[in-house]
Design an enzyme around this catalytic site. Structure first.
Site, PDB file in Angstrom:
ATOM      1  N   GLU A 265      88.677  11.324  68.719  1.00 27.54           N
ATOM      2  CA  GLU A 265      88.306  10.568  67.501  1.00 27.54           C
ATOM      3  C   GLU A 265      88.479   9.339  67.811  1.00 27.54           C
ATOM      4  O   GLU A 265      89.452   8.702  68.290  1.00 27.54           O
ATOM      5  CB  GLU A 265      89.466  10.925  66.445  1.00 27.54           C
ATOM      6  CG  GLU A 265      89.566  12.404  65.918  1.00 27.54           C
ATOM      7  CD  GLU A 265      90.352  12.685  64.783  1.00 27.54           C
ATOM      8  OE1 GLU A 265      90.956  11.781  64.186  1.00 27.54           O
ATOM      9  OE2 GLU A 265      90.415  13.799  64.375  1.00 27.54           O
ATOM     10  N   GLU A 321      86.031  12.218  52.997  1.00 27.49           N
ATOM     11  CA  GLU A 321      86.503  13.511  52.622  1.00 27.49           C
ATOM     12  C   GLU A 321      87.495  13.243  51.672  1.00 27.49           C
ATOM     13  O   GLU A 321      88.532  12.843  52.047  1.00 27.49           O
ATOM     14  CB  GLU A 321      87.201  14.084  53.981  1.00 27.49           C
ATOM     15  CG  GLU A 321      86.169  14.441  54.997  1.00 27.49           C
ATOM     16  CD  GLU A 321      86.745  14.849  56.419  1.00 27.49           C
ATOM     17  OE1 GLU A 321      87.552  15.867  56.303  1.00 27.49           O
ATOM     18  OE2 GLU A 321      86.793  14.206  57.419  1.00 27.49           O
ATOM     19  N   LYS A 324      91.444  14.819  52.033  1.00 28.10           N
ATOM     20  CA  LYS A 324      92.371  14.346  52.971  1.00 28.10           C
ATOM     21  C   LYS A 324      93.627  13.945  52.359  1.00 28.10           C
ATOM     22  O   LYS A 324      93.450  12.894  51.738  1.00 28.10           O
ATOM     23  CB  LYS A 324      91.814  13.325  54.022  1.00 28.10           C
ATOM     24  CG  LYS A 324      91.033  14.055  54.882  1.00 28.10           C
ATOM     25  CD  LYS A 324      90.889  13.278  56.399  1.00 28.10           C
ATOM     26  CE  LYS A 324      91.926  13.473  57.173  1.00 28.10           C
ATOM     27  NZ  LYS A 324      92.000  12.657  58.134  1.00 28.10           N
ATOM     28  N   GLU A 330      92.336   7.396  54.493  1.00 28.81           N
ATOM     29  CA  GLU A 330      92.251   8.692  55.229  1.00 28.81           C
ATOM     30  C   GLU A 330      90.842   9.382  54.673  1.00 28.81           C
ATOM     31  O   GLU A 330      90.299  10.161  55.156  1.00 28.81           O
ATOM     32  CB  GLU A 330      93.255   9.449  54.967  1.00 28.81           C
ATOM     33  CG  GLU A 330      94.639   9.097  55.710  1.00 28.81           C
ATOM     34  CD  GLU A 330      94.324   9.457  57.343  1.00 28.81           C
ATOM     35  OE1 GLU A 330      93.898  10.541  57.639  1.00 28.81           O
ATOM     36  OE2 GLU A 330      94.636   8.716  58.262  1.00 28.81           O
TER      37      GLU A 330
END
Ligand SMILES: *[C@@H]1O[C@H](CO)[C@@H](O)[C@H](O)[C@H]1NC(C)=O
Ligand SMILES: *[C@@H]1O[C@H](CO)[C@@H](O)[C@H](O)[C@H]1NC(C)=O
Ligand SMILES: *[C@@H]1O[C@H](CO)[C@@H](O)[C@H](O)[C@H]1NC(C)=O
Ligand SMILES: *[C@@H]1O[C@H](CO)[C@@H](O)[C@H](O)[C@H]1NC(C)=O
Ligand SMILES: *[C@@H]1O[C@H](CO)[C@@H](O)[C@H](O)[C@H]1NC(C)=O
Ligand SMILES: *[C@@H]1O[C@H](CO)[C@@H](O)[C@H](O)[C@H]1NC(C)=O
Ligand SMILES: *[C@@H]1O[C@H](CO)[C@@H](O)[C@H](O)[C@H]1NC(C)=O
Ligand SMILES: *[C@@H]1O[C@H](CO)[C@@H](O)[C@H](O)[C@H]1NC(C)=O
Length: 463
Positions: A265, A321, A324, A330
């Site tokens: 990542e 997202e 999260k 995040e």
């Protein structure tokens, strides 16, 4: 040597670099922690439109593996964290998992990597740690014996497996995992010719020390800043290389200098909360475009300790997202919004020159926000969850919710949303310095618009 020979020689050299080693093209992480994300088949089309050649998913979701059928996209799948302990002690369970989640899709979907858990050695609960390498071995054995021997087994770790990363030559694994876990893991990765998968975010060291780390250095955008490691004399031009090389030196220290590194990542948030800096579209686009350019360069660039090495990688992440947990950043790592539009233009093949892109919005929060921030109920909060969050916030002591009592300044309007917003602001104002956050499982959000009215004053946080 004649000219023709020279050409042939050069050709063989080039050819061996580009084909014997792994492709330097960039992949993408397809996280699914959102309640508003496109379908797997639409997602596959989007992944192709971004020109990603690989995708990493955080499970072995059959719908996604089916959607990837007969595409050229190579897939990396994941064994969930909670299965590691049991599988580590049972070859039968490992076989069953591979039979159920890998073999049915393996002939039509290019499953190439199987990752055992996610950032296991960062979990505060260390019960799974010692099962990690045994589970990797069991799964590898299943793949070998059940007909999928080409799938590489690895496990993505976070940079916190290092106890020291500065200067890079000082890179050292944490003492609680070094001998017991990292040594056998490196031995496994070496023997199976697999990769050390690692999550590398320059964003995190930068936000923890923005005064001493130059933002452009973290964004791979600095043209005139260098750092020379006093031990090796290697000269660094960006923070990413420093972090990767710290891992290289930590592996060398344990006697494994050659294990290939795979960036499981990397990325930069395109947005976040008011109390977070540097998370904006400008920086996210700058970082991701620069890292793609670096990682896809021909010939490969590598790092100062490993010049010319290919560094395969996954950019995090496909979507913003909304489910999260954690701080707002995040939920803002996506290249795309859930409605399928780009947060900013990007081409993961690295072929589009940066100057072709439209101008980006100027960064608004590279400096800390100065002013008051409140914490209020977020849109779409669920009533039942909100009731329990309200009672949680009010039960943390020190009169958090006194003004909500009947007859007091903030009791009216007598609505759940109003009371919860007051309680969230009051809780956060009191507990932020002790690590309390304005999150409440996604029910709360920060605002810079004062929600107070009349004689009811909402407590605020000042940065
Ligand atoms: C692991 O095995 C134990 C004992 O058989 C069982 O109780 C537990 O449910 C298993 N865990 C998972 C996640 O399957
Ligand atoms: C897990 O933590 C406990 C308590 O800190 C410690 O005694 C134990 O050795 C640790 N186990 C591993 C595998 O690190
Ligand atoms: C190197 O790392 C060790 C811990 O592993 C640390 O104590 C030491 O200060 C580091 N050296 C430098 C020069 O930062
Ligand atoms: C680097 O270059 C930029 C722009 O050219 C300049 O503003 C900055 O002061 C320079 N920094 C250093 C450390 O020389
Ligand atoms: C680093 O450079 C210094 C000064 O030029 C030199 O004395 C030293 O031997 C060099 N160290 C290495 C590891 O090359
Ligand atoms: C494995 O270790 C041996 C011995 O150190 C080394 O020669 C080899 O290059 C290593 N292979 C990989 C893939 O790291
Ligand atoms: C998609 O979502 C983003 C963020 O919410 C929004 O700014 C944008 O206008 C939306 N685009 C379309 C086409 O709906
Ligand atoms: C609650 O009040 C006590 C006594 O005044 C104080 O010591 C403590 O720090 C307060 N706690 C918080 C979270 O403000």
């Amino acid at each position: 040597m004649g000219l023709a020979h020279l050409f042939l020689f050069a050709f063989i050299l080039l050819f061996s670099v580009s084909s014997a080693k792994i492709s330097s093209k960039v992949g993408i992480c397809y996280g699914q922690l959102g309640d508003n994300l496109p379908s797997p088949s639409d997602s596959v089309k989007l992944i192709q439109s971004l020109k990603a050649i690989r995708v990493k998913i955080y499970d072995a979701n059959p719908k996604i593996l089916k959607a990837l059928k007969n595409t050229d996209i190579q897939a990396s799948i994941m064994l969930p964290n909670n299965l590691i302990v049991n599988i580590s002690s049972s070859q039968t369970l490992a076989d069953k998992w591979v039979q159920k989640y890998v073999l049915p899709y393996y002939s039509d979907t290019k499953i190439r990597y199987l990752l055992i858990g996610n950032e296991i050695l960062s979990a505060p609960d260390n019960l799974t740690w010692s099962s990690l390498v045994p589970a990797m071995r069991k799964i590898r054995h299943s793949l070998k014996t059940l007909g999928a021997p080409k799938i590489k087994v690895g496990t993505p770790l976070a940079m916190d497996v290092l106890q020291s990363s500065f200067p890079p030559s000082n890179g050292t694994f944490r003492s609680d995992v070094s001998d017991s876990i990292m040594k056998p893991m490196l031995q496994f990765l070496n023997r199976t010719k697999s990769f050390f998968f690692v999550d590398v975010y320059t964003y995190f060291p930068w936000i923890s020390d923005p005064k001493n780390i130059n933002l452009d250095y973290a964004l791979l955008q600095a043209s005139n800043i260098t750092y020379t490691d006093p031990v090796t004399n290697l000269t660094y031009t960006n923070l990413f290389d420093q972090m990767v090389d710290a891992l290289v030196f930590a592996m060398r220290r344990l006697g494994y200098p050659d294990i290939r590194i795979w960036i499981a990542e990397t990325g930069w948030p395109n947005g976040g909360d008011y109390d977070q800096i540097g998370a904006n579209i400008y920086n996210a686009a700058t970082y991701n475009r620069n890292i793609v350019k670096k990682l896809t360069a021909r010939p490969p660039i590598g790092t100062p300790a490993r010049p010319g090495w290919v560094i395969p990688s996954f950019i995090f992440s496909l979507y913003n997202e909304n489910q999260k947990p954690g701080p707002g950043t995040e939920r803002h790592f996506g290249l795309l919004y859930p409605n399928k539009t780009n947060v900013y233009e990007i081409d993961l093949s690295g072929e589009t020159p940066t100057k072709v892109y439209k101008p980006l919005p100027k960064p608004t929060n590279n400096e800390p926000y100065k002013g008051k921030i409140w914490c209020v109920v977020a849109e779409r909060a669920n009533t039942k969850e909100l009731e329990s969050a309200l009672s949680y916030a009010c039960s943390q002591g020190n009169k958090t919710c006194d003004p909500l009592q009947p007859g007091k300044a903030c009791s009216k309007p007598d609505s759940l949303e109003w009371h919860a917003s007051y309680a969230f602001s009051s809780y956060w104002a009191q507990f932020k310095r002790l690590g309390g956050s304005c999150y409440f499982n996604g029910l709360a959000t920060q605002t810079i618009k004062d929600p107070s009215h009349g004689s009811c004053k909402f407590p605020s946080v000042t940065l």
